[in-house]
Design an enzyme around this catalytic site. Structure first.
Site, PDB file in Angstrom:
ATOM      1  N   ARG A 459      -8.230   2.015  -0.226  1.00  0.00           N
ATOM      2  CA  ARG A 459      -9.409   2.600   0.413  1.00  0.00           C
ATOM      3  C   ARG A 459      -9.134   4.070   0.671  1.00  0.00           C
ATOM      4  NH1 ARG A 459     -13.103  -0.046   5.093  1.00  0.00           N
ATOM      5  NH2 ARG A 459     -14.643   1.614   5.236  1.00  0.00           N
ATOM      6  N   TYR A 462     -13.630   8.361  -0.142  1.00  0.00           N
ATOM      7  CA  TYR A 462     -14.818   8.106  -0.957  1.00  0.00           C
ATOM      8  C   TYR A 462     -15.339   6.693  -0.710  1.00  0.00           C
ATOM      9  CZ  TYR A 462     -17.631   7.833  -5.276  1.00  0.00           C
ATOM     10  OH  TYR A 462     -18.652   7.704  -6.187  1.00  0.00           O
ATOM     11  N   GLY A 463     -14.452   5.751  -0.539  1.00  0.00           N
ATOM     12  CA  GLY A 463     -14.835   4.359  -0.345  1.00  0.00           C
ATOM     13  C   GLY A 463     -13.701   3.434  -0.720  1.00  0.00           C
ATOM     14  N   LYS A 464     -14.029   2.173  -0.963  1.00  0.00           N
ATOM     15  CA  LYS A 464     -13.026   1.171  -1.305  1.00  0.00           C
ATOM     16  C   LYS A 464     -12.735   1.194  -2.801  1.00  0.00           C
ATOM     17  CE  LYS A 464     -14.326  -1.915   2.494  1.00  0.00           C
ATOM     18  NZ  LYS A 464     -14.854  -3.250   2.858  1.00  0.00           N
ATOM     19  N   VAL A 465     -11.502   0.782  -3.141  1.00  0.00           N
ATOM     20  CA  VAL A 465     -11.066   0.728  -4.540  1.00  0.00           C
ATOM     21  C   VAL A 465     -10.749  -0.725  -4.877  1.00  0.00           C
ATOM     22  CG1 VAL A 465      -9.461   1.619  -6.264  1.00  0.00           C
ATOM     23  CG2 VAL A 465     -10.077   3.025  -4.289  1.00  0.00           C
ATOM     24  N   LYS A 479     -13.816   2.603  -8.019  1.00  0.00           N
ATOM     25  CA  LYS A 479     -14.011   3.255  -6.722  1.00  0.00           C
ATOM     26  C   LYS A 479     -15.487   3.161  -6.368  1.00  0.00           C
ATOM     27  CE  LYS A 479     -11.721   6.954  -5.703  1.00  0.00           C
ATOM     28  NZ  LYS A 479     -11.143   8.318  -5.698  1.00  0.00           N
ATOM     29  N   ASP A 575      -5.624  17.876  -1.949  1.00  0.00           N
ATOM     30  CA  ASP A 575      -5.156  16.697  -1.213  1.00  0.00           C
ATOM     31  C   ASP A 575      -3.985  16.039  -1.948  1.00  0.00           C
ATOM     32  OD1 ASP A 575      -5.152  14.980   0.953  1.00  0.00           O
ATOM     33  OD2 ASP A 575      -6.586  13.596   0.081  1.00  0.00           O
TER      34      ASP A 575
END
Length: 780
Positions: A459, A462-465, A479, A575
Site C-alpha cells: 500500500r 496512490y492506493g493499494k497494490v 496499483k 521519493d
C-alpha cells in the site's frame, strides 16, 4: 512513579511489563535489593532509581545486558560492589552510578559509542582510568572526582573532532594522580579539573596551576536556538511584541511578522549533559513530527532544572502567507492535541517529557471550545423575540440551501453518468500509447480475486497494490487508486503516456492501465523478490552479501541517472527509498513508484531549469534538508535520498529510529575511526584488503551524497562511475559465504543470489555503463 514516598522492595512482577520503555522510580524510599529480573523487560530503555536506599546491594551484572538500554541512573542508592560491565549495552548514552560505595577498578571493556555522560564520582574506586575512554565521539562529561584513582591519565579527547558547540568536561578532583603531563594542554573545548590531587602540590608550574584551581563543574548555562540571529533591517514598530507578534527568523520572505504559539516542555530524563549539540537535530525531529517547516520553529530558551531535567521553551509560528499571520483554530488545536497526547517521537537520548504550559496570547487569547455565557440585561421577551426571529431566518435559509444542494447533486449525477457512459463506450486513451495495454475492469477483478485481501501485497500514497494472475499466465502488480487519489481523465492519461516512455532495465515497467466505472489502475511488471527494504531486514531470507549490495546500489543509481538525463522531459523522482527499489527474480534492482515525481520544466526560452519550486513531498528521513528548507527541488535532492539508501545498505540501520539520525550516527563513527563498528555484520566478515577498501570508499561516497550543501554532493553520473569502479575492486572469483543456496524457495532469492554474487559485466549492454571502464558490447 518518581518523586513520591514509596517504601519497600521493588516488586519482581514489574519485570513482566513487556512494553515499558521508561522505568522511573527515583526519589522515593525504596529498600531491599535491586531485582535482576528488571533486565528481562524487553523494551526497557531508561532505568532510573536515584536517591533510594538499597543498602549493601550490588548492581546486578545482568543490567549490563539490557539490549536497548539508553540510560542507567542509580545515583545515591547506597550500593556496594564493582562497577558493572556495560559493554553489551550498545545503545547506552548515559551512566550515573555516583555517590555510592562502589569499589574495585573501572572495567576496561569499551563503552557504547553513543555515550555522552559517565558519572562515577563519590565512590571508592581505585586503579587507573581505562584507555578506552579516549575516542568516545559523543562524550560530554566524565566525572570521576572523589575516588582513589591513580596512574597515567589517558588523553580522552585524542581522537575527537569537536564541533563548535561541543564541550567535554573531565573532572578528576580529589584522587591520587601525580603524573598528568598528558593532559596539561587541553584544547579550548575541553575542561580538565585536578584540584585535590598530589600533582597540585607543585602548583608552581603554570599549566598545572591552571588545572588545579578551586571550582565546581559547570552546568550548561541557559541558551536558545537563535542567540546569534537577527532580524536585519526589519522595523520593530511593524511587528508589535506587546500583541504577541514577532519576526519569523529564516522565513522565505524577510520580515515576516506572525503570532507564535508558545509551548513549554520538560525532559524528565535526558541522556546528555549538554543540550547545545542536540538543538538542531531536536528541532528537525519536532518539525518532521508535526509536518511543518523548520523556520516555523524556534527554541526560545532552555535551562536545566534539578533532577537533572531540561526545560525547553519553544515557539511555533504559522506558515508564511500573504493573507494571514496567525494559526487558524483548527491548526492550533491540532498542534496542542499533538503535544498533549504525547505524540512527539524523538531521539531516545531525550527520554520522556512532560507539558509545562501552552501560551495562548495575543490573537489566541480568546480561543476556546465552549461558548461564553451572556451577561446582558436584555428582557426575557426581547430574548424570545430575537430567538424566534433567528429560527425563522435559519429555516428560510436552510430551505433555499436545500433546494440548491438537491439541484446541484442531480446535475452532478447527470454529468457523472454521461462521463461514465463515455468511458465505457470509448475506453481508448486520447493519445497514442502503443507500448501499454488498456485492460478492462473485469480482467483485473478476475486476476486479483476481486481485489481480495489475500491478493494485496502493499500500500502506498496512490492506493493499494495487488498481485494479479492474468489469463495468459502473466503475473502483474496492480496499483488501484483510492478515492482521494483519482485524477481527471486527461491528467490520468498524461501520466500514463509519460510512464510509458520510460524504458530502462533498472526501472519498473508499466504494462497497462484501467480507466472504467470510476476506477483508475496502473498495471506493472511483478517483482518476485519484493523490495530492498525487505531484503535488508532479512525477512525469511539469507542476508545480502557485499557484492549483491553493491550491485543493487549500482543498478538503482543507473535507474535514477536515466530519469535525470535520458527521460524526456527529465524527471526528479522525489521519493527514493528502499521500499521503492524492487528486486526481480535475478535480484536486479528496479526503481519504482513515480507517484510524486516532478518533471524538470523548461523556462520561457526553452532552457532546462536547474530546479523546481514545489511543496515538500517525500518520506521523512530521506528528504533533502535543503529542499525541506527552501522548497527548491533539484537533481541533488535525489542524490541525497540515494545517499541515505546507500547508508542503509552499508549499515542495515533505518534512517530515523526513535529520532536517531543515520547520517549523524555514521559521520560520528567515521570521525572517531570506528567506521567498521556501524557496518552491517550480516554481510559477512572478509580478510581481503580489497573488501575493506571497497567498504571504505562506498561509505565515503554515501556520506558525500548526504552533505548538507547540495553543491558539495556528487552528480549522479559520478556516483555511477564510482560504483562501477568499486564493483570491479571485489576479489575474483567472488564467493560470498553469507549467501547460500537454500531449499526455502523464496522466489529464487537464494539460488539467484549465490549464482550471481559476483558477476562480470559481460552480459550488460553499452547503455547500462557510463564510465567507459568496462568494455561495452552491443547496444540494446
Amino acid at each position: 512513579m518518581n518523586n513520591n514516598s514509596i517504601t519497600g522492595q521493588i516488586p519482581l512482577e514489574y519485570s513482566s511489563l513487556s512494553d515499558v520503555l521508561h522505568f522511573l522510580m527515583d526519589n522515593n524510599k525504596l529498600t531491599g535489593y535491586l531485582p535482576r529480573e528488571l533486565s528481562q523487560m524487553p523494551s526497557l530503555k531508561i532505568l532510573q532509581l536515584d536517591n533510594n536506599n538499597f543498602a549493601g546491594t550490588e548492581i546486578p551484572s545482568s543490567y549490563g545486558n539490557i539490549p536497548n538500554l539508553v540510560k542507567l541512573s542509580l545515583r545515591n542508592c547506597n550500593l556496594e560492589g564493582p562497577v558493572p560491565d556495560l559493554s553489551k549495552s550498545p545503545l547506552l548514552y548515559y551512566l550515573d552510578i555516583s555517590s555510592n560505595k562502589l569499589t574495585g577498578e573501572i572495567p576496561k571493556n569499551r563503552f557504547s559509542g553513543n555515550i555522552t555522560t559517565i558519572n562515577l564520582h563519590n565512590n571508592m574506586l581505585n586503579g587507573s582510568i581505562p584507555s578506552n575512554f579516549s575516542g568516545l565521539p559523543r562524550l560530554q562529561r566524565l566525572s570521576l572526582q572523589n575516588n582513589n584513582l591513580s596512574g597515567e591519565i589517558p588523553v580522552i579527547w585524542e581522537k575527537r573532532n569537536f564541533s563548535a558547540e561541543a564541550k567535554l568536561i573531565l573532572d578528576l578532583r580529589h584522587n591520587l594522580f601525580s603524573n598528568v603531563s598528558s593532559v596539561l594542554n587541553p584544547p579550548s573545548n575541553v575542561t580538565v579539573k585536578l584540584y585535590g590531587n598530589p600533582v597540585c602540590a607543585r602548583g608552581n608550574e603554570r599549566n598545572i596551576a591552571d588545572l588545579c584551581g578551586v571550582s565546581t563543574v559547570e552546568v550548561e548555562s541557559p541558551g536558545s536556538s537563535s542567540e546569534n540571529s537577527t532580524t536585519g533591517e526589519c522595523k520593530r514598530q511593524s511587528c508589535p511584541i506587546s500583541e504577541n507578534y514577532d519576526y519569523v527568523i529564516g522565513s522565505p520572505v524577510p520580515c515576516f511578522c506572525a503570532a507564535p504559539l508558545g509551548i513549554g516542555l520538560r525532559l524528565r530524563s535526558p541522556s546528555f549533559s549538554d543540550f547545545r549539540p542536540y538543538t538542531v537535530s531536536y528541532m528537525l525531529d519536532v518539525a518532521s513530527n508535526l509536518g511543518i517547516n523548520m523556520y516555523q520553529l524556534s527554541i526560545d530558551s532552555f535551562s536545566w532544572h534539578s533532577g537533572p531535567r531540561l526545560a525547553i521553551n519553544m515557539k511555533l509560528f504559522p506558515e508564511y502567507s500573504d493573507l494571514n499571520s496567525k494559526f487558524n483554530t483548527t491548526e492550533l488545536h491540532r498542534i496542542v492535541d499533538f503535544f498533549a497526547t504525547f505524540s512527539l517521537v524523538t531521539d531516545d537520548s531525550l527520554g520522556p517529557y512532560e507539558i509545562m504550559y501552552f501560551s495562548l496570547l495575543g490573537p489566541y487569547r480568546d480561543v476556546t471550545l465552549s461558548f461564553p455565557s451572556s451577561n446582558s440585561g436584555m428582557s426575557k421577551g426581547a430574548k424570545v423575540g430575537i430567538a424566534l426571529g433567528a429560527i425563522a431566518f435559519f429555516i428560510a435559509l436552510s430551505s433555499v440551501s436545500l433546494v440548491l444542494i438537491i439541484k446541484r447533486r442531480k446535475q452532478k449525477r447527470k454529468f457523472q453518468k454521461v462521463d461514465m457512459e463515455q468511458r465505457e463506450a470509448n475506453p481508448k486513451p486520447p493519445m497514442n500509447m502503443e507500448s501499454v495495454k488498456g485492460y478492462n475492469l473485469a480482467e483485473l477483478e478476475s486476476a486479483t480475486s476481486s481485489f481480495s485481501d489475500l491478493s494485496q501485497i502493499g500500500r502506498g500514497g496512490y492506493g493499494k497494490v495487488y498481485r494479479g494472475h492474468l489469463a495468459g499466465g502473466l503475473i502483474v502488480a496492480v496499483k488501484r487508486a483510492e478515492q482521494g487519489s483519482l485524477q481527471g481523465q486527461k491528467e490520468f492519461y498524461t501520466e500514463i503516456e509519460l510512464l510509458s516512455r520510460l524504458h530502462h532495465r533498472n526501472l519498473v515497467s508499466l504494462l497497462g492501465y484501467c480507466d472504467q466505472k470510476g476506477e483508475q489502475m496502473l498495471v506493472y511488471e511483478f517483482m518476485p523478490n519484493g523490495s530492498l527494504q525487505d531484503a535488508l531486514s532479512a525477512r525469511l531470507r539469507e542476508p545480502l552479501s557485499l557484492a549483491l549490495r553493491l550491485r543493487i546500489a549500482l543498478g538503482s543509481a543507473r535507474g535514477i541517472l536515466y530519469l535525470h538525463t535520458e527521460a524526456d522531459p527529465p524527471i526528479i523522482h522525489r521519493d527514493i527509498k528502499p521500499s521503492n527499489i524492487l528486486l526481480d527474480k535475478k535480484m536486479n534492482p528496479k526503481v519504482a513508484d513515480f507517484g510524486i515525481s516532478k518533471l524538470i520544466a523548461l523556462d520561457d526560452v526553452g532552457v532546462q531549469r536547474d530546479h523546481v519550486t514545489t511543496l515538500v513531498k517525500g518520506t521523512p528521513g530521506y528528504v533533502d534538508p535543503e529542499y525541506y528548507l527552501s522548497h527548491r527541488l533539484t537533481e541533488k535532492s535525489d542524490v541525497y535520498s540515494l545517499g541515505i539508501v546507500f547508508l542503509e545498505i552499508l549499515t542495515g540501520m533505518r534512517p530515523i529510529s526513535h529520532g536517531r539520525n543515520i547520517v549523524r550516527e555514521v559521520k560520528e563513527a567515521c570521525e572517531a575511526g570506528m567506521m567498521l563498528s556501524v557496518i552491517d555484520g550480516s554481510m559477512g566478515e572478509y580478510s581481503e584488503s580489497e573488501w575493506e577498501e571497497c567498504v571504505k570508499r562506498f561509505m565515503e561516497l554515501a556520506i558525500r551524497c548526504c552533505r548538507d550543501d547540495p553543491e558539495e554532493r556528487p552528480r549522479m553520473l559520478e556516483i555511477v562511475r564510482e560504483l562501477e569502479n568499486l564493483y570491479g575492486m571485489l576479489p575474483k572469483p567472488y564467493s560470498s559465504p553469507s549467501v547460500q543456496s537454500s531449499a526455502s524457495g523464496m522466489s529464487g532469492f537464494a539460488a539467484s543470489a549465490s549464482a550471481s554474487s559476483y558477476n562480470t559485466f559481460s552480459h550488460l549492454s553499452s547503455n547500462q555503463l557510463v564510465s567507459g571502464v568496462i568494455p561495452s558490447i552491443a547496444p540494446r
